[in-house]
Design a protein around this motif. Structure first.
Motif, short mmCIF file in Angstrom:
data_model
loop_
_atom_site.label_atom_id
_atom_site.label_comp_id
_atom_site.label_asym_id
_atom_site.label_seq_id
_atom_site.Cartn_x
_atom_site.Cartn_y
_atom_site.Cartn_z
N ASP A 67 21.87 14.62 -16.57
CA ASP A 67 22.76 15.07 -15.91
C ASP A 67 21.95 17.11 -15.69
O ASP A 67 22.27 16.80 -14.05
N TRP A 68 20.59 16.91 -15.93
CA TRP A 68 20.17 18.30 -15.74
C TRP A 68 19.78 18.21 -13.95
O TRP A 68 19.97 18.77 -12.91
N LEU A 69 18.66 16.88 -13.81
CA LEU A 69 18.17 16.56 -12.72
C LEU A 69 19.31 16.11 -12.13
O LEU A 69 19.12 15.54 -10.82
N ALA A 70 20.31 15.36 -11.78
CA ALA A 70 21.09 15.36 -10.77
C ALA A 70 21.48 16.34 -9.68
O ALA A 70 22.36 16.27 -8.96
N ARG A 71 21.29 17.43 -10.33
CA ARG A 71 22.03 19.29 -9.70
C ARG A 71 20.77 19.61 -9.26
O ARG A 71 20.75 20.05 -8.89
N LEU A 72 19.65 18.17 -9.31
CA LEU A 72 18.27 19.19 -8.38
C LEU A 72 18.55 18.80 -7.07
O LEU A 72 18.29 17.18 -6.89
N HIS A 73 17.27 19.32 -6.03
CA HIS A 73 17.48 18.68 -4.70
C HIS A 73 16.97 16.71 -5.41
O HIS A 73 15.72 16.87 -5.78
N PRO A 74 17.00 16.18 -3.83
CA PRO A 74 16.15 15.02 -4.02
C PRO A 74 14.64 14.86 -3.99
O PRO A 74 13.72 14.60 -4.68
N ASP A 75 14.14 16.18 -3.10
CA ASP A 75 12.75 16.24 -2.72
C ASP A 75 12.28 17.02 -3.89
O ASP A 75 11.04 16.50 -3.83
N ASP A 76 12.84 17.14 -4.51
CA ASP A 76 12.77 18.26 -6.17
C ASP A 76 11.90 17.72 -6.99
O ASP A 76 11.81 18.24 -8.02
N VAL A 77 12.72 16.57 -7.33
CA VAL A 77 12.59 16.33 -8.75
C VAL A 77 11.60 15.21 -9.02
O VAL A 77 11.25 15.85 -10.42
N PRO A 78 11.00 15.01 -8.31
CA PRO A 78 9.37 14.36 -8.57
C PRO A 78 8.58 15.48 -9.28
O PRO A 78 7.89 15.13 -10.31
N ALA A 79 8.02 16.27 -8.75
CA ALA A 79 7.44 17.01 -9.06
C ALA A 79 7.45 17.88 -10.12
O ALA A 79 7.33 18.89 -11.16
N VAL A 80 9.26 18.36 -10.72
CA VAL A 80 9.88 18.64 -11.48
C VAL A 80 9.91 18.37 -13.11
O VAL A 80 9.82 18.66 -13.94
N ARG A 81 10.09 16.78 -12.81
CA ARG A 81 10.14 15.32 -13.62
C ARG A 81 8.26 15.64 -14.21
O ARG A 81 8.04 15.31 -15.52
N ALA A 82 7.23 15.58 -12.97
CA ALA A 82 5.92 15.74 -13.99
C ALA A 82 5.36 16.81 -14.41
O ALA A 82 4.92 16.44 -15.32
N ALA A 83 6.34 17.62 -14.03
CA ALA A 83 5.58 19.12 -14.89
C ALA A 83 6.23 18.66 -16.29
O ALA A 83 5.51 19.24 -17.13
N VAL A 84 7.31 18.53 -16.18
CA VAL A 84 8.58 18.08 -17.20
C VAL A 84 7.72 17.74 -18.31
O VAL A 84 7.38 17.59 -19.85
N GLN A 85 7.96 15.63 -18.00
CA GLN A 85 6.41 15.26 -18.92
C GLN A 85 5.76 16.21 -19.25
O GLN A 85 5.25 15.93 -20.28
N ALA A 86 4.61 16.39 -18.68
CA ALA A 86 3.43 16.93 -18.60
C ALA A 86 3.90 18.40 -19.70
O ALA A 86 2.93 18.13 -20.96
N LEU A 87 4.83 18.83 -20.07
CA LEU A 87 4.98 20.14 -21.25
C LEU A 87 5.39 19.26 -22.28
O LEU A 87 5.07 19.53 -23.30
N GLU A 88 6.02 18.52 -22.42
CA GLU A 88 6.65 17.41 -23.35
C GLU A 88 5.60 16.52 -23.80
O GLU A 88 5.30 16.49 -25.11
N ARG A 89 4.59 16.27 -23.03
CA ARG A 89 3.41 15.32 -23.70
C ARG A 89 2.82 16.84 -24.93
O ARG A 89 1.47 16.33 -25.51
N GLY A 90 2.42 17.88 -24.41
CA GLY A 90 1.82 18.32 -25.00
C GLY A 90 0.38 18.52 -23.54
O GLY A 90 -0.69 19.34 -24.03
N ASP A 91 0.23 18.33 -22.66
CA ASP A 91 -0.82 18.27 -21.88
C ASP A 91 -0.94 20.11 -21.24
O ASP A 91 -1.72 20.69 -20.77
N LEU A 92 0.41 20.35 -21.03
CA LEU A 92 0.28 21.64 -20.59
C LEU A 92 1.27 22.55 -22.03
O LEU A 92 1.83 22.20 -22.35
#
Length: 577
Positions: free
Chosen positions: A150-175
């Motif tokens: 639901d949260w990602l659905a409210r983001l601009h489509p052009d911004d979703v890939p970069a935001v998802r990649a950054a969040v996944q890096a935080l979730e994995r502990g890379d950042l």
């Protein structure tokens, strides 16, 4: 204990739980949702429905009505090991009122910074938003939590890939932390720009991230301002005349009235240093430079840079000029004894005459930096307060364990010896019991994050060592305890019940064989202690201190303790659900 889906009905609660909700006993409570504040009921129901559908742990935070006040609480729900819908869930209720009171002191800081706080629980897949965020994001209809999709659905489509990649890096502990910039759509169809400072806020015992938190800033006006500035500069470039004088005159007329400072630097063919050709009035106000001196010597432009940032700032500018590269950096200026934070940005272009031109803007971001620093200090104080409170609670729990265990036994022994009511052997027995209880306490604390097997194995090892000279055989089958993982304090209570049962069998049963069995069957956890001794009349001994202690510990944890005995021996069964 709770029942899902959709509703929470209490089947058992400890004293601390009842104290928070200000009810004398469980039957008076009924459905826990009746106590939830009406403004938070929607998010509460969403959390329960989501948890029930995916059969996963979840955390909900909100307000609850009690007899005397409205309290801020956090409810953590954990599903049973089985998929059987009839099996109860377990839950923990925390009173966050003190922490929320402290947090409210920093609301003025949030207001000044136009900041919106949030937290994402990766175990439940839910994101919780602060009250100010809910007011800002009107399209959420007052909800304070939502799923990641639901949260990602409210983001601009052009911004979703970069935001998802950054969040996944935080979730994995890379950042550990990261800054995101993205667009978010409101219900009225307008888009807002958000700058989000996110980081890992919670980790499990293995260091794996379990929650993210951060603060968001609405920078729509800044982005629009920058876009207007870029548009003006682009229009300026499209309308340049053939002469440099026309360029400077047009730039001055357009840029003098915008809120950011603008400047132009030109590097002529064969020159080593770029020269200032244009500096807006706002640029001179921000930097405190003298226009005439800066035109004559471009190095004068660096004299306003804070001494601690000077060398790095010169290196970054040199790199941009040598490599003909775009420039975007932050630094501190020292102007008339005052420190200012600025953001400078410029883009190079090659003119027809071979000269390189950097057209740029400089923006005073001091107020934003002060707000960010204040927010970091506030978060640090808040975390320190929460840590101190947790340490005090741990200390109180440890003192209570000491008082309930060997502390009570030592006090009784002291009285008996002082009154000459006990022999030396009895004193030795009391001291041995105290040492056993002390070792049991340390074993349970050391086993934090381990299974019940660790504590029982240590207890049985000591028992075997003390009974080698006795005509009794000990047998245990406790491998199933490796599947039972409990908080350290809870494991201590289970081990104390086993310890008391073993002591009774060794001292009074005259048994030739004692066995300890742990079973986990269809989600039910059982500890069974048997002996082949002389037995006893259970009803006649129900008032004995040892048996009463065992029953009291079981009742405190919501467990069922069954004791049966006849002439063939005794059997003690602890059902932990």
């Amino acid at each position: 204990m709770i029942n899902l889906p959709g509703k929470i009905y209490l089947t058992w609660a400890d004293a601390a739980f009842l104290e928070i909700i200000e009810h004398p006993c469980v039957p008076v409570v009924g459905e826990l949702g009746d106590l939830v504040h009406p403004d938070n009921r929607a998010s509460f129901d969403d959390a329960l429905q989501s948890a029930a559908q995916i059969h996963a742990a979840t955390v909900w935070q909100g307000r609850m009505h009690t007899k005397s006040a409205i309290k801020s609480v956090r409810i953590s729900l954990t599903p049973p090991d089985t998929d059987d819908p009839e099996q109860p869930w377990t839950g923990v209720l925390q009173d966050l009122s003190d922490v929320m009171d402290l947090q409210s002191r920093f609301e003025s800081v949030l207001d000044a910074a136009q900041a919106y706080t949030w937290r994402r629980d990766m175990r439940s897949g839910q994101s919780q938003f602060g009250i100010r965020w809910a007011q800002f994001a009107k399209h959420e209809d007052g909800r304070t939590s939502m799923s990641s999709d639901d949260w990602l659905a409210r983001l601009h489509p052009d911004d979703v890939p970069a935001v998802r990649a950054a969040v996944q890096a935080l979730e994995r502990g890379d950042l550990d932390h990261h800054t995101l910039l993205y667009r978010r759509k409101l219900e009225d169809g307008n888009w807002v720009w958000l700058r989000v400072h996110a980081g890992v806020s919670e980790r499990d015992g293995e260091g794996i991230p379990t929650a993210l938190s951060g603060v968001s800033f609405d920078i729509t006006s800044e982005i629009e301002q920058q876009q207007r500035s870029d548009l003006l500069n682009q229009e300026l470039r499209n309308e340049l005349s053939d002469t440099q004088a026309a360029l400077e005159r047009t730039a001055y007329e357009i840029t003098e009235n915008i809120p950011v400072g603008t400047y132009t630097m030109v590097l002529m063919p064969g020159d080593d240093l770029a020269q200032f050709r244009f500096m807006s009035r706002r640029f001179l106000e921000i930097t405190g430079l003298d226009e005439e001196l800066a035109r004559a010597d471009p190095l004068i432009g660096f004299t306003c840079v804070h001494p601690d940032d000077y060398d790095v700032w010169v290196q970054k500018n040199t790199h941009a000029f040598v490599n003909r590269a775009p420039f975007r950096e932050e630094t501190r200026l020292l102007v008339q004894g005052q420190i200012r934070w600025v953001l400078a940005e410029s883009i190079p272009r090659l003119r027809d005459d071979g000269a390189w031109v950097w057209e740029g803007v400089i923006q005073d971001i001091t107020s934003q930096k002060i707000s960010e620093q204040a927010m970091r200090r506030a978060n640090k104080k808040l975390l320190k307060f929460a840590d101190t409170k947790a340490r005090l609670a741990e200390r109180e729990s440890l003192l209570q364990d000491i008082h309930d265990g060997f502390g009570n036994q030592l006090a009784i022994g002291k009285i008996r010896l002082r009154d000459s009511a006990g022999s030396t052997d009895q004193a030795v027995k009391i001291i041995d019991d105290c040492l056993d209880d002390l070792r049991l306490l340390f074993d349970s604390l050391d086993a934090e994050g381990e299974t019940l097997w660790t504590v029982l194995a240590s207890l049985l090892e000591r028992t075997v060592s003390r009974t080698r000279s006795l005509p009794v055989t000990l047998d245990w089958q406790i491998d199933a305890a490796r599947r039972i993982k409990l908080p350290a304090r809870v494991m201590l209570q289970a081990a104390r019940i086993v310890q008391e049962g073993l002591a009774n069998a060794l001292r009074h049963a005259d048994a030739q064989s004692i066995s300890l069995i742990v079973r986990v069957e269809r989600g039910q956890r059982l500890i069974i202690l048997k002996d082949d001794g002389c037995g006893f009349e259970v009803d006649q001994t129900s008032t004995g201190r040892g048996l009463n202690n065992m029953r009291a510990r079981a009742e405190e944890q919501g467990w069922q303790l069954t004791i049966s005995s006849d002439s063939t021996g005794c059997c003690v069964t602890l059902d932990m659900g």
